[in-house]
Design a protein around this motif. Structure first.
Motif, PDB file in Angstrom:
ATOM      1  N   GLU A 145       0.687  -1.229  -0.189  1.00 56.30           N
ATOM      2  CA  GLU A 145      -0.117   0.178  -0.080  1.00 56.30           C
ATOM      3  C   GLU A 145       0.795   1.249  -0.063  1.00 56.30           C
ATOM      4  O   GLU A 145       0.701   2.269  -0.708  1.00 56.30           O
ATOM      5  CB  GLU A 145      -0.891  -0.085   1.175  1.00 56.30           C
ATOM      6  N   ILE A 146       2.160   1.131   0.801  1.00 54.90           N
ATOM      7  CA  ILE A 146       2.941   2.181   0.628  1.00 54.90           C
ATOM      8  C   ILE A 146       3.459   2.702  -0.762  1.00 54.90           C
ATOM      9  O   ILE A 146       3.518   3.603  -1.290  1.00 54.90           O
ATOM     10  CB  ILE A 146       4.019   2.046   1.678  1.00 54.90           C
ATOM     11  N   GLN A 147       4.005   1.581  -1.316  1.00 57.51           N
ATOM     12  CA  GLN A 147       4.334   1.486  -2.731  1.00 57.51           C
ATOM     13  C   GLN A 147       3.222   2.306  -3.909  1.00 57.51           C
ATOM     14  O   GLN A 147       3.339   3.020  -4.636  1.00 57.51           O
ATOM     15  CB  GLN A 147       4.687   0.173  -3.396  1.00 57.51           C
ATOM     16  N   ILE A 148       2.061   1.593  -3.542  1.00 61.47           N
ATOM     17  CA  ILE A 148       0.900   2.460  -4.398  1.00 61.47           C
ATOM     18  C   ILE A 148       0.640   3.905  -4.133  1.00 61.47           C
ATOM     19  O   ILE A 148       0.584   4.458  -4.881  1.00 61.47           O
ATOM     20  CB  ILE A 148      -0.542   1.630  -3.866  1.00 61.47           C
ATOM     21  N   LEU A 149       0.841   4.208  -2.511  1.00 64.01           N
ATOM     22  CA  LEU A 149       0.727   5.573  -2.382  1.00 64.01           C
ATOM     23  C   LEU A 149       1.614   6.616  -2.888  1.00 64.01           C
ATOM     24  O   LEU A 149       1.426   7.547  -3.374  1.00 64.01           O
ATOM     25  CB  LEU A 149       0.708   5.933  -0.854  1.00 64.01           C
ATOM     26  N   LYS A 150       3.060   5.751  -2.966  1.00 61.99           N
ATOM     27  CA  LYS A 150       4.108   6.617  -3.515  1.00 61.99           C
ATOM     28  C   LYS A 150       3.905   7.066  -4.970  1.00 61.99           C
ATOM     29  O   LYS A 150       4.291   8.020  -5.430  1.00 61.99           O
ATOM     30  CB  LYS A 150       5.403   5.995  -3.388  1.00 61.99           C
ATOM     31  N   SER A 151       3.029   6.090  -5.541  1.00 64.58           N
ATOM     32  CA  SER A 151       2.935   6.184  -7.113  1.00 64.58           C
ATOM     33  C   SER A 151       1.858   7.151  -7.379  1.00 64.58           C
ATOM     34  O   SER A 151       1.786   7.607  -8.429  1.00 64.58           O
ATOM     35  CB  SER A 151       2.587   4.691  -7.795  1.00 64.58           C
ATOM     36  N   LYS A 152       0.936   7.460  -6.253  1.00 61.68           N
ATOM     37  CA  LYS A 152      -0.282   8.346  -6.564  1.00 61.68           C
ATOM     38  C   LYS A 152      -0.107   9.680  -6.336  1.00 61.68           C
ATOM     39  O   LYS A 152      -0.875  10.785  -6.835  1.00 61.68           O
ATOM     40  CB  LYS A 152      -1.353   7.792  -5.568  1.00 61.68           C
ATOM     41  N   CYS A 153       1.093  10.071  -5.592  1.00 63.88           N
ATOM     42  CA  CYS A 153       1.277  11.507  -5.189  1.00 63.88           C
ATOM     43  C   CYS A 153       2.930  11.904  -5.658  1.00 63.88           C
ATOM     44  O   CYS A 153       3.403  10.987  -5.809  1.00 63.88           O
ATOM     45  CB  CYS A 153       1.037  11.752  -3.946  1.00 63.88           C
ATOM     46  N   GLU A 154       3.299  13.200  -5.654  1.00 57.75           N
ATOM     47  CA  GLU A 154       4.590  13.595  -5.543  1.00 57.75           C
ATOM     48  C   GLU A 154       5.240  13.434  -4.728  1.00 57.75           C
ATOM     49  O   GLU A 154       6.331  13.194  -4.753  1.00 57.75           O
ATOM     50  CB  GLU A 154       4.388  15.076  -6.124  1.00 57.75           C
ATOM     51  N   ASN A 155       4.634  13.657  -3.551  1.00 59.38           N
ATOM     52  CA  ASN A 155       5.482  13.592  -2.149  1.00 59.38           C
ATOM     53  C   ASN A 155       4.760  12.893  -1.185  1.00 59.38           C
ATOM     54  O   ASN A 155       3.523  13.163  -0.891  1.00 59.38           O
ATOM     55  CB  ASN A 155       5.690  15.069  -1.670  1.00 59.38           C
ATOM     56  N   LEU A 156       5.287  11.975  -0.276  1.00 61.62           N
ATOM     57  CA  LEU A 156       4.618  11.145   0.768  1.00 61.62           C
ATOM     58  C   LEU A 156       5.459  11.355   1.872  1.00 61.62           C
ATOM     59  O   LEU A 156       6.643  10.893   1.917  1.00 61.62           O
ATOM     60  CB  LEU A 156       4.571   9.731   0.280  1.00 61.62           C
ATOM     61  N   ILE A 157       4.653  11.796   3.016  1.00 59.86           N
ATOM     62  CA  ILE A 157       5.570  11.585   4.296  1.00 59.86           C
ATOM     63  C   ILE A 157       4.512  10.670   5.102  1.00 59.86           C
ATOM     64  O   ILE A 157       3.434  10.757   5.371  1.00 59.86           O
ATOM     65  CB  ILE A 157       5.221  13.353   5.072  1.00 59.86           C
ATOM     66  N   LEU A 158       5.619   9.615   5.741  1.00 59.59           N
ATOM     67  CA  LEU A 158       4.830   8.860   6.827  1.00 59.59           C
ATOM     68  C   LEU A 158       5.551   9.416   8.161  1.00 59.59           C
ATOM     69  O   LEU A 158       6.769   9.445   8.348  1.00 59.59           O
ATOM     70  CB  LEU A 158       5.502   7.409   6.445  1.00 59.59           C
ATOM     71  N   VAL A 159       4.529   9.360   9.137  1.00 63.45           N
ATOM     72  CA  VAL A 159       5.106   9.597  10.529  1.00 63.45           C
ATOM     73  C   VAL A 159       4.873   8.175  11.097  1.00 63.45           C
ATOM     74  O   VAL A 159       4.038   7.426  11.030  1.00 63.45           O
ATOM     75  CB  VAL A 159       4.063  10.522  11.396  1.00 63.45           C
ATOM     76  N   ALA A 160       5.847   8.040  12.052  1.00 62.90           N
ATOM     77  CA  ALA A 160       5.926   6.551  12.841  1.00 62.90           C
ATOM     78  C   ALA A 160       6.546   6.712  14.246  1.00 62.90           C
ATOM     79  O   ALA A 160       7.504   7.589  14.682  1.00 62.90           O
ATOM     80  CB  ALA A 160       6.834   5.649  12.027  1.00 62.90           C
ATOM     81  N   ASP A 161       5.814   6.234  15.183  1.00 68.98           N
ATOM     82  CA  ASP A 161       6.507   6.185  16.707  1.00 68.98           C
ATOM     83  C   ASP A 161       7.628   5.326  16.657  1.00 68.98           C
ATOM     84  O   ASP A 161       7.688   4.418  16.275  1.00 68.98           O
ATOM     85  CB  ASP A 161       5.175   5.775  17.668  1.00 68.98           C
ATOM     86  N   ASP A 162       8.384   5.726  17.703  1.00 66.94           N
ATOM     87  CA  ASP A 162       9.647   4.983  17.821  1.00 66.94           C
ATOM     88  C   ASP A 162       9.129   4.221  19.314  1.00 66.94           C
ATOM     89  O   ASP A 162       9.250   4.678  20.235  1.00 66.94           O
ATOM     90  CB  ASP A 162      10.968   5.808  18.338  1.00 66.94           C
ATOM     91  N   ILE A 163       8.724   2.950  19.121  1.00 59.95           N
ATOM     92  CA  ILE A 163       8.393   1.908  19.927  1.00 59.95           C
ATOM     93  C   ILE A 163       9.428   0.999  20.356  1.00 59.95           C
ATOM     94  O   ILE A 163       9.060  -0.147  20.976  1.00 59.95           O
ATOM     95  CB  ILE A 163       7.047   1.391  19.816  1.00 59.95           C
TER      96      ILE A 163
END
Length: 188
Positions: A145-163
Motif C-alpha cells: 500500500e505504501i508503494q501504491i501511495l508513492k505512485s499516486k502522489c508527488e510527495n509522501l510523508i510517513l510519521v511513525a512512533d519509536d516504540i
C-alpha cells in the motif's frame, strides 16, 4: 526525532531496460519525475507531527492531504485527535480520516500526502483482522500500500512512533506488531 528523506524516480515508460539518466533525451526528461518519500520517526511528544506538517507545508504542490488514521476509542485519544486538528488549523490541508486500506484513497498526481501515522495504521490492520486472514500478510499488505501511495502522489510523508527504545519485553502479540513495524521502517 529521526527524519529520513528519499528521492526516487517515477516514469511513464514501460521498458525492460534501465534508462540512461544522464542522456540528453528530451522525451525521457519529460517523462521522468522526481518524487519524495519522507519518514519521520520519534518518541511520544517528540515533535513528529509538527515536523511532518511543516514539511508538508514546504512542498509547492497545489494540494496537500493529511490522512488521519487514528480511531477514537476513549477520551484520551479524542483529546489527542482534537490537539492535532488544532495544530493543522489554517494550514489548508485536506484532511481525510481513514483507518485502513489507504491504497484505496485517490490523490492527484501532483499532490503531497502526509500519513499520520504508520504506527496507528498498522495497529488498525493487525488488531481488526478477521480470523480468516493470515497475520503474516500484514507487512506485505502495508508495504504494498505504501508503494501504491508513492505512485499516486508527488510527495509522501510517513510519521511513525519509536516504540523500540524503552527496553521492555512485551507479550507475543505486541512483539509481533513491533517486528512488523520495524521491518516496514527498514524497507520503506
Amino acid at each position: 526525532l529521526i527524519i529520513q528523506e528519499k528521492n526516487f524516480f517515477a516514469t511513464t515508460f514501460t521498458t525492460t531496460k534501465i534508462p540512461n539518466l544522464f542522456c540528453d533525451n528530451k522525451i525521457l526528461r519529460k517523462n521522468l519525475k522526481f518524487k519524495m518519500l519522507i519518514l519521520i520517526s520519534g518518541t511520544n511528544s517528540s515533535g513528529k507531527s509538527k515536523t511532518a506538517e511543516n514539511k508538508l507545508s514546504e512542498f509547492k504542490t497545489p494540494q496537500k492531504f493529511y490522512v488521519a488514521t487514528a480511531k477514537i476509542f476513549d477520551d484520551e485519544m479524542k483529546a489527542r485527535v482534537e490537539k492535532h486538528k488544532a495544530m493543522r488549523a489554517g494550514k489548508n490541508f485536506i484532511t481525510i480520516e481513514s483507518e485502513k486500506n489507504l491504497a484505496d484513497l485517490n490523490f492527484p498526481e501532483n499532490s503531497s500526502v502526509l500519513i499520520e501515522s504508520l504506527t496507528t495504521w498498522l495497529a488498525n490492520e493487525i488488531f481488526d483482522f478477521q480470523e480468516t486472514q493470515n497475520p503474516e500478510n500484514f507487512e506485505i499488505k502495508i508495504f504494498n500500500e505504501i508503494q501504491i501511495l508513492k505512485s499516486k502522489c508527488e510527495n509522501l510523508i510517513l510519521v511513525a512512533d519509536d516504540i523500540f527504545s524503552d527496553g521492555i519485553t512485551y507479550d507475543e502479540a505486541t512483539e509481533f506488531y513491533r517486528k512488523i513495524l520495524a521491518s516496514l521502517l527498514i524497507k520503506t
